[in-house]
Design a protein around this motif. Sequence first.
Motif, PDB file in Angstrom:
ATOM      1  N   TRP A  17      26.835  29.003 -23.956  1.00  0.00           N
ATOM      2  CA  TRP A  17      26.247  29.290 -22.583  1.00  0.00           C
ATOM      3  C   TRP A  17      24.908  29.289 -22.711  1.00  0.00           C
ATOM      4  O   TRP A  17      24.282  30.397 -23.514  1.00  0.00           O
ATOM      5  N   ARG A  63      20.396  28.908 -22.291  1.00  0.00           N
ATOM      6  CA  ARG A  63      19.447  29.665 -21.437  1.00  0.00           C
ATOM      7  C   ARG A  63      19.299  28.930 -20.256  1.00  0.00           C
ATOM      8  O   ARG A  63      19.092  29.389 -19.031  1.00  0.00           O
ATOM      9  N   GLU A 101      21.890  30.488 -18.154  1.00  0.00           N
ATOM     10  CA  GLU A 101      21.533  31.713 -17.585  1.00  0.00           C
ATOM     11  C   GLU A 101      20.282  31.725 -16.507  1.00  0.00           C
ATOM     12  O   GLU A 101      20.430  32.654 -15.491  1.00  0.00           O
ATOM     13  N   GLU A 102      19.298  30.954 -16.512  1.00  0.00           N
ATOM     14  CA  GLU A 102      18.352  30.689 -15.699  1.00  0.00           C
ATOM     15  C   GLU A 102      18.800  30.286 -14.211  1.00  0.00           C
ATOM     16  O   GLU A 102      18.322  30.521 -13.263  1.00  0.00           O
ATOM     17  N   ARG A 107      23.938  36.526 -17.921  1.00  0.00           N
ATOM     18  CA  ARG A 107      23.620  36.442 -19.387  1.00  0.00           C
ATOM     19  C   ARG A 107      24.780  35.833 -20.270  1.00  0.00           C
ATOM     20  O   ARG A 107      25.988  35.553 -19.874  1.00  0.00           O
ATOM     21  N   ARG A 108      24.313  35.318 -21.625  1.00  0.00           N
ATOM     22  CA  ARG A 108      25.267  34.772 -22.538  1.00  0.00           C
ATOM     23  C   ARG A 108      26.255  35.566 -22.876  1.00  0.00           C
ATOM     24  O   ARG A 108      27.489  35.160 -22.872  1.00  0.00           O
ATOM     25  N   ARG A 146      20.656  31.723  -9.000  1.00  0.00           N
ATOM     26  CA  ARG A 146      20.457  33.114  -9.052  1.00  0.00           C
ATOM     27  C   ARG A 146      19.333  33.891  -8.383  1.00  0.00           C
ATOM     28  O   ARG A 146      19.655  35.087  -8.062  1.00  0.00           O
TER      29      ARG A 146
END
Length: 615
Positions: free
Chosen positions: A527, A529, A532-533, A538-539, A583
Amino acid sequence: MSDGQIPDADFEEVLRYLKESRGFDFTGYKRTSLMRRVRHRMAQVGIDNDIDYIDHLQVNAEEFNALFNTILINVTAFFRDTEAWDYLREDVVPTLLAERGPDDPVRVWSAGCASGEEAYSLAMVLAEALGPERFRQRVKIYATDVDDEALTHARHALYTERELQGVPADLVAKYFDHQNGRYAFRKDLRRSVIFGRNDLVQDAPISRIDLLVCRNTLMYFTQETQAKILSRFHFALVPRGVLFLGKAEMLLSHTRIFDPIDLKRRVFRKVANGSGGPVHFVTQALVQDRRFDVGGLDQLREHAFSAGPVAQVVVTGDDVLALANQQAETMFGLGAKDIGRPLRDLDLSYRPVELRGYLEQCRAERRAVRIKEVEWTRPPGESLWFEVHLNPLIAADNTILGVSIVFHDVTATRRLLEDLEYANRQLESAYEELQSTNEELETTNEELQSTVEELETTNEELQSTNEELETMNEELQSTNDELQNINDTLRDRTQELDQVNEFLESILTSLRAGVAVLDVGMRVIAWNRGAEELWGLRRDEAEGEHLLNLDIGLPVAELRPVVRQALADASFMSEVKVNAVNRKGREIVARVVCSSLRSNSGQPNGAILVMEQNG
């Protein structure tokens, strides 16, 4: 017997024995086919004499099941005779539904249902015509047969792919769930199909039927028995009710009780004023001549019922309390004011047991219902146990007069059993403790003996060990040199692997798009970055989780079909666009590219999802 064959006295004796011992009356079946099947079974067990075979049945209880399975050959299939079922679906069912109100119940009877394929075919036809929701609300399909083994198979509603060959693929996908290599009919629709045992020759028919399906069953009976069964069918059907027969059957009755709708497809309609003669559904007992005139019978019956030793009440067909004896009044606090009240307004309807569902079952199936292990705690904390019996009260014209409910108090028996179980448990516990103590003593003795032997053996082993240690020291020295070489090699390989991992990590980190790598079980193993963004997860929160369990703004359930294809096809790659929420809580269109993750052998080893905001 009217199939032109001279009666065989010994064979008739076999049929009489089957009727008296097991309740199966085959006397109305055609003798030619019936004798052929019984003779076939006799040959299988090596018997050529009818009287000897009766002796064999008397000493081998399992033989009855084998014989019945031979006689009751259940040949059935989904939508058997496709042309006739198409006519039923396209013409008969729409007309039948149009003649009824939008909320009127639809009652269907599948007589001779065998292993259930015909009943579930009817369910699919009606569900397609009404829609699943209206089907559940309006339709009841009563499926009956005399073969208990076939009925058990039908109740499970599990069929192989081969058994579903006659069902169109779209109906299989819509009405069946795949389970462990077999197909199960949908549970929510299965509840509308009620299976039960019914002998068309002996048992009372189900009443108020709109559509009666009995295909390729009448042909096994004699002409007289067929006329009797058809008369029962006429009684069972509502005015203008529809009878659907098999292509091997015709209506041969001289009385005009059915009109053909489509003779070729064997579809008939009940003649409203037709009459097949008097129909009796209950065996009439012989009436003995009375030598004396017994007066005051009504009063005698009333007092006999009231003084009964067990609590008993009677409710009408509309669930109104009609009678309650003294035991019931004392036990459940009933009084004269409660007679004539709806059962639902009385505590008795749900205490000591919820009765309404069992009453409906008793009336629908027209058979006694027994409820075991009923516990009732009444003030001040006293527990009573009952076994409740519900028996339908059926009039001479086959209507339901009401239901008798008897509450057998089995508290004393229950307590005796509990006391006996408690005493047995204590006895077993004491015996186990005594046995355990004895075993421990024996074990201690054996351990002491073993300890002595082990000490002697240890001395010998120590001497031998010293010698082996000297040899091992030499071997270890040589092994150390080899291990040093291996360690050097492993260190070099580890450094190379670390470099590769850092390189791959830098690639995933450098990609602006979100990347998720899945294993064959659809669990996240990588997973980056960008993911995540994009989604705010989060990973460490994502890795190890199943894709469908991720709580992100991406509708992962919509990706399941393409992911599954990627897991099945090593060359698969597909792009989809879905509405999502990033997000920051903003609605976006996400572009997702799904491709297969291949192993060195070229087999699918997982899936790669590349996700980015479109536009």
